[in-house]
Design a protein around this motif. Structure first.
Motif, mmCIF file in Angstrom:
data_model
loop_
_atom_site.group_PDB
_atom_site.id
_atom_site.type_symbol
_atom_site.label_atom_id
_atom_site.label_comp_id
_atom_site.label_asym_id
_atom_site.label_seq_id
_atom_site.Cartn_x
_atom_site.Cartn_y
_atom_site.Cartn_z
ATOM 1 N N ALA A 157 0.832 -1.209 0.000
ATOM 2 C CA ALA A 157 0.000 0.000 0.000
ATOM 3 C C ALA A 157 0.863 1.253 0.000
ATOM 4 C CB ALA A 157 -0.928 -0.011 1.217
ATOM 5 N N ARG A 158 1.917 1.267 0.815
ATOM 6 C CA ARG A 158 2.805 2.434 0.869
ATOM 7 C C ARG A 158 3.569 2.602 -0.442
ATOM 8 N NH1 ARG A 158 4.436 3.934 6.121
ATOM 9 N NH2 ARG A 158 5.822 5.417 5.063
ATOM 10 N N LEU A 159 4.016 1.482 -1.016
ATOM 11 C CA LEU A 159 4.739 1.543 -2.283
ATOM 12 C C LEU A 159 3.843 2.094 -3.389
ATOM 13 C CD1 LEU A 159 7.162 0.905 -4.130
ATOM 14 C CD2 LEU A 159 6.213 -1.405 -4.401
ATOM 15 N N LYS A 160 2.603 1.642 -3.441
ATOM 16 C CA LYS A 160 1.675 2.122 -4.472
ATOM 17 C C LYS A 160 1.492 3.630 -4.368
ATOM 18 C CE LYS A 160 -2.953 1.475 -6.380
ATOM 19 N NZ LYS A 160 -4.237 0.718 -6.266
ATOM 20 N N ALA A 161 1.387 4.126 -3.140
ATOM 21 C CA ALA A 161 1.221 5.574 -2.939
ATOM 22 C C ALA A 161 2.470 6.324 -3.408
ATOM 23 C CB ALA A 161 0.938 5.866 -1.470
ATOM 24 N N GLU A 162 3.648 5.792 -3.095
ATOM 25 C CA GLU A 162 4.895 6.434 -3.511
ATOM 26 C C GLU A 162 5.047 6.425 -5.028
ATOM 27 O OE1 GLU A 162 7.456 7.957 -1.914
ATOM 28 O OE2 GLU A 162 6.336 7.917 -0.037
ATOM 29 N N ARG A 163 4.744 5.293 -5.653
ATOM 30 C CA ARG A 163 4.869 5.209 -7.110
ATOM 31 C C ARG A 163 3.870 6.134 -7.803
ATOM 32 N NH1 ARG A 163 4.753 0.025 -10.251
ATOM 33 N NH2 ARG A 163 5.969 1.338 -11.681
ATOM 34 N N THR A 164 2.679 6.221 -7.260
ATOM 35 C CA THR A 164 1.673 7.112 -7.848
ATOM 36 C C THR A 164 2.151 8.551 -7.813
ATOM 37 O OG1 THR A 164 -0.141 5.633 -7.230
ATOM 38 C CG2 THR A 164 -0.703 7.935 -7.654
ATOM 39 N N ARG A 166 5.352 9.616 -7.777
ATOM 40 C CA ARG A 166 6.472 9.816 -8.709
ATOM 41 C C ARG A 166 6.016 9.797 -10.167
ATOM 42 N NH1 ARG A 166 11.745 6.483 -6.381
ATOM 43 N NH2 ARG A 166 11.483 7.091 -4.195
ATOM 44 N N LEU A 167 5.051 8.928 -10.449
ATOM 45 C CA LEU A 167 4.570 8.805 -11.823
ATOM 46 C C LEU A 167 3.490 9.828 -12.153
ATOM 47 C CD1 LEU A 167 4.316 4.897 -11.983
ATOM 48 C CD2 LEU A 167 6.094 6.326 -12.997
ATOM 49 N N GLN A 168 3.077 10.598 -11.126
ATOM 50 C CA GLN A 168 2.006 11.582 -11.284
ATOM 51 C C GLN A 168 0.723 10.909 -11.779
ATOM 52 O OE1 GLN A 168 3.711 14.696 -13.767
ATOM 53 N NE2 GLN A 168 4.695 15.633 -11.995
ATOM 54 N N GLY A 169 0.457 9.775 -11.206
ATOM 55 C CA GLY A 169 -0.735 9.018 -11.554
ATOM 56 C C GLY A 169 -0.500 7.554 -11.245
ATOM 57 N N ALA A 170 -1.592 6.820 -11.007
ATOM 58 C CA ALA A 170 -1.464 5.404 -10.683
ATOM 59 C C ALA A 170 -0.893 4.625 -11.862
ATOM 60 C CB ALA A 170 -2.827 4.836 -10.289
ATOM 61 N N PRO A 171 -0.033 3.627 -11.604
ATOM 62 C CA PRO A 171 0.490 2.795 -12.690
ATOM 63 C C PRO A 171 -0.651 2.190 -13.497
ATOM 64 C CG PRO A 171 1.645 2.345 -10.639
ATOM 65 C CD PRO A 171 0.479 3.214 -10.284
ATOM 66 N N PRO A 178 4.951 -5.556 -10.595
ATOM 67 C CA PRO A 178 4.061 -5.833 -9.467
ATOM 68 C C PRO A 178 4.774 -5.523 -8.163
ATOM 69 C CG PRO A 178 5.001 -7.866 -10.286
ATOM 70 C CD PRO A 178 5.436 -6.779 -11.242
ATOM 71 N N CYS A 179 4.022 -5.415 -7.098
ATOM 72 C CA CYS A 179 4.631 -5.154 -5.795
ATOM 73 C C CYS A 179 5.557 -6.306 -5.429
ATOM 74 C CB CYS A 179 3.552 -5.003 -4.728
ATOM 75 S SG CYS A 179 4.223 -4.695 -3.071
ATOM 76 N N PRO A 180 6.845 -6.027 -5.213
ATOM 77 C CA PRO A 180 7.777 -7.119 -4.892
ATOM 78 C C PRO A 180 7.560 -7.633 -3.471
ATOM 79 C CG PRO A 180 8.882 -5.010 -4.718
ATOM 80 C CD PRO A 180 7.519 -4.721 -5.268
ATOM 81 N N PRO A 181 7.848 -8.904 -3.233
ATOM 82 C CA PRO A 181 7.707 -9.435 -1.868
ATOM 83 C C PRO A 181 8.782 -8.855 -0.959
ATOM 84 C CG PRO A 181 8.773 -11.040 -3.287
ATOM 85 C CD PRO A 181 8.318 -9.924 -4.191
ATOM 86 N N VAL A 182 8.538 -8.922 0.320
ATOM 87 C CA VAL A 182 9.491 -8.399 1.303
ATOM 88 C C VAL A 182 10.844 -9.090 1.155
ATOM 89 C CG1 VAL A 182 9.960 -8.133 3.771
ATOM 90 C CG2 VAL A 182 7.649 -7.747 2.895
ATOM 91 N N ALA A 183 10.840 -10.349 0.743
ATOM 92 C CA ALA A 183 12.086 -11.105 0.588
ATOM 93 C C ALA A 183 12.998 -10.493 -0.467
ATOM 94 C CB ALA A 183 11.782 -12.555 0.232
ATOM 95 N N ALA A 184 12.446 -9.675 -1.374
ATOM 96 C CA ALA A 184 13.247 -9.064 -2.437
ATOM 97 C C ALA A 184 13.800 -7.698 -2.025
ATOM 98 C CB ALA A 184 12.403 -8.908 -3.695
ATOM 99 N N LEU A 185 13.512 -7.259 -0.821
ATOM 100 C CA LEU A 185 13.896 -5.922 -0.379
ATOM 101 C C LEU A 185 15.158 -5.952 0.481
ATOM 102 C CD1 LEU A 185 10.342 -4.715 0.737
ATOM 103 C CD2 LEU A 185 11.377 -4.560 -1.545
#
Length: 243
Positions: A157-164, A166-171, A178-185
């Motif tokens: 949810a936080r990532l989607k808000a941040e990307r929106t 930066r992109l000046q709009g929802a992806p 797609p949202c990466p899993p925590v294991a990829a962070l």
């Protein structure tokens, strides 16, 4: 170690030196040649811990040897009329937080190898001062699945808000990230008071959660009771609830 250092010396001999390496008490080295612009730095807090300082010095030697080898090979392979672009290799470690037991640092590595653009990688280095060893932050928790269960929904949810933003709009529907899993962070343990780990930065590197132009994404989340419940027993003493 002797073989590693000998290899570095042989590789550096193949590249004409334009400047003498510079070192200081902060663990810094900088050397610039026609083939490679190299630098490496770590902070005084790390230099004071002898085992960690040795680990960082060995890491610097490995990193430099790899960078010199790549730059030298690229320079030799360039044919007539094909310009060679100086390579760049930098790595800098910075303190995220320090407690009585842990030193948490972030390491930012930048490499340019002659292509369209360089690439940046962020990694964590958590040092257990009691045991004089490096610790994987993920190993402090019960399992990747447990971390995903506790953080997954909030992170996405936080990532989607941040990307929106930066992109000046929802992806759009055609978004390939797609949202990466925590294991990829990358996990960066932090503290607001220097006494206990009470917050953790979750970092998605380049291309992990978005395009190159979007850069990296970092979301800092507090340590919650739900997170404390999945901390492995041997690490519970270093955590505390955050806000």
């Amino acid at each position: 170690m002797r073989n590693l250092l000998a290899g570095v010396a042989m590789l550096m001999a193949a590249v004409p030196a334009a400047a003498t390496p510079r070192n200081d008490a902060r663990g810094a080295m900088a050397r610039k040649t026609p083939a490679l612009d190299f630098s490496y730095r770590y902070p005084p807090a790390a230099a004071r811990l002898a085992p960690l300082r040795r680990w960082l010095d060995a890491d610097r030697a490995r990193f430099r040897a790899d960078a010199v080898r790549d730059a030298t090979a690229d320079e030799r392979e360039r044919g007539s009329g094909i310009p060679f672009h100086q390579h760049v290799a930098t790595r800098e470690w910075k303190v995220v937080t320090e407690t009585a037991r842990l030193l948490s640092m972030s390491g930012e590595t930048y490499r340019f190898t002659g292509g369209a653009h360089g690439g940046t990688l962020l990694e964590a280095l958590v040092w257990d001062k009691t045991r004089a060893t490096r610790v994987d932050p993920r190993a402090m928790f019960a399992s990747p699945a447990a971390l995903q269960r506790v953080w997954g929904a909030t992170w996405c949810a936080r990532l989607k808000a941040e990307r929106t933003g930066r992109l000046q709009g929802a992806p759009g529907a055609d978004d390939i990230f797609p949202c990466p899993p925590v294991a990829a962070l990358t996990l960066l343990p932090g503290s607001t008071d220097g006494r206990a780990i009470d917050r953790i930065g979750l970092v998605a590197g380049q291309y992990v959660a978005g395009s190159y132009a979007e850069g990296m994404y970092e979301i800092t989340l507090p340590v919650t009771p739900a997170l404390l419940a999945i901390v492995r027993p041997q690490w519970r003493g270093v955590f505390a609830p955050g806000r």
